[in-house]
Design an enzyme around this catalytic site. Sequence first.
Site, PDB file in Angstrom:
ATOM      1  N   ASP A 178       0.815  -1.206   0.000  1.00 30.17           N
ATOM      2  CA  ASP A 178       0.000   0.000   0.000  1.00 30.17           C
ATOM      3  C   ASP A 178       0.855   1.264   0.000  1.00 30.17           C
ATOM      4  OD1 ASP A 178      -2.966   0.644   0.237  1.00 30.17           O
ATOM      5  OD2 ASP A 178      -2.119   1.965   1.773  1.00 30.17           O
ATOM      6  N   ARG A 206      -9.592   5.626 -15.309  1.00 30.00           N
ATOM      7  CA  ARG A 206     -10.373   4.892 -14.320  1.00 30.00           C
ATOM      8  C   ARG A 206      -9.422   4.613 -13.165  1.00 30.00           C
ATOM      9  NH1 ARG A 206     -10.208  -0.527 -11.925  1.00 30.00           N
ATOM     10  NH2 ARG A 206     -12.311  -1.034 -11.219  1.00 30.00           N
ATOM     11  N   ASP A 208      -8.428   2.736 -10.108  1.00 30.59           N
ATOM     12  CA  ASP A 208      -8.691   1.488  -9.402  1.00 30.59           C
ATOM     13  C   ASP A 208      -8.568   1.697  -7.895  1.00 30.59           C
ATOM     14  OD1 ASP A 208      -8.875  -1.596  -9.614  1.00 30.59           O
ATOM     15  OD2 ASP A 208      -7.099  -1.310  -8.366  1.00 30.59           O
ATOM     16  N   GLU A 245     -13.140   3.956  -8.912  1.00 31.49           N
ATOM     17  CA  GLU A 245     -13.763   2.745  -8.381  1.00 31.49           C
ATOM     18  C   GLU A 245     -13.989   2.914  -6.883  1.00 31.49           C
ATOM     19  OE1 GLU A 245     -13.090  -2.082  -8.065  1.00 31.49           O
ATOM     20  OE2 GLU A 245     -11.393  -0.710  -7.826  1.00 31.49           O
ATOM     21  N   ASN A 308     -18.940  -5.402 -14.728  1.00 31.40           N
ATOM     22  CA  ASN A 308     -17.565  -5.013 -15.030  1.00 31.40           C
ATOM     23  C   ASN A 308     -16.661  -6.237 -14.904  1.00 31.40           C
ATOM     24  OD1 ASN A 308     -16.981  -5.380 -12.289  1.00 31.40           O
ATOM     25  ND2 ASN A 308     -16.186  -3.331 -11.973  1.00 31.40           N
TER      26      ASN A 308
END
EC number: 3.2.1.1
Length: 494
Positions: A178, A206, A208, A245, A308
Amino acid sequence: MIKFALALTLCLAGASLSLAQHNPQWWGNRNTIVHLFEWKWSDIAEECETFLAPRGFAGVQVSPVNENIISSGRPWWERYQPISYKLTTRSGNEEEFADMVRRCNDVGIRIYVDVLLNHMSGDFDGVAVGTAGTEAEPSKKSFPGVPYTAQDFHPSCEITDWNDRFQVQECELVGLKDLNQHSDYVRSKLIEFLDHLIELGVAGFRVDAAKHMASEDLEYIYGSLSNLNIDHGFPHNARPFIFQEVIDHGHETVSREEYNELGAVTEFRFSEEIGKAFRGNNALKWLQSWGTDWGFLKSEQALTFVDNHDNQRDQGAVLNYKSPRQYKMATAFHLAYPYGISRVMSSFAFDDHDTPPPQDAQENIISPEFDEDGVCVNGWICEHRWRQIYAMVGFKNAVRDTELHGWWDNGDNQISFCRGNKGFLAVNNNLYDLSQELNTCLPAGEYCDVTSGSLIDGACTGKSVTVNEHGYGYIHIGSDDFDGVLALHVNAKV
């Protein structure tokens, strides 16, 4: 007073910037994005020129473009485990990517890249080698190809409580390392990566796993990006389109409302509810109030989809290509109803969650092949090439900027409605026929049902409907018809 004026100016500038990031930068009256999942760049370029542009598509969402880990069997999700920002993947290299973007922009098809800002790859035994040959040691958080070291990541921890904001945004999503987006250095690397893609001509991103990053960090990153490249036909000062997202079922600690002012948000509730309806678990009559009354985001903030690449693989209400009749009906409704920024899915066949894209013996992705009707074979599904779907893209273009009116239903699963005086849609999801004189709202004449056939040289190859001077026509959709939907519009008048 000077301080107040400056603060007001900065506030207005921020509001203007976020509004601009909701603009997909489409050509003309085009309206629909297609996700060409795992396609090669060279194949996308050709598809833009030969299929998407002639049929009025607006843009393509492409799979992640940066170097990723090589995983055994080459599952699709290896693309979501980056090890550098070099533009080399199974889809092609940077030169091929740039060529694709140029060729697609030249015919009015915008490119939106699926980008991974939240993390790098997960643990890997020993030294991992990426698709560009770069080595990394994910277990040590060592990614020399960027470079990132352990200090650029949040301390390792597992998400065990999805109601804990700290865990959701600073622990490791399914073990993926992360990144610390609050770090100036990490921010600079992410901005550099995105700006390079903008320079190459992409229209947006986009994002994620956006909910796993603090919205204030994303706001800084988005606001620091360059304007779109005018050499690719974008107007001066145009901002990249951002869609994020954020999975929010309505009871999440991290909510979509934290992100919807920064750009559009993927409206997962839309996908879930449209699946329930067309699977027969909720009567279609209730769809008359579709949109914000269902708890969805405002239309201009919602990226909408039937399925999706993730949720099509899950068990549950979501429809996918394996239920083709219901899927086509749901997609027709999706593209006909005036709500959201529409995206359609273009899949490959899968038997389990990890199925890789069609590939040869050397694990190279293979190009889609088509039968005489233009439908994909050799493992590619290509829903966007199904007549019932690409015809509804044309319908959506034909009825742009018109209001929905003239709703009719039978109190159950037969519905119809008009879009201004330009389009008409009827759907039958009952186990008995729909046979009814209905108001199409269209000018008098004969119209081709674009879901069952095409208008070729003035003749319809499928069903046709004669509309009288009052706008009414006889509509028949049999319960056992191949398609449970009928669509008419002014550009398909015989």
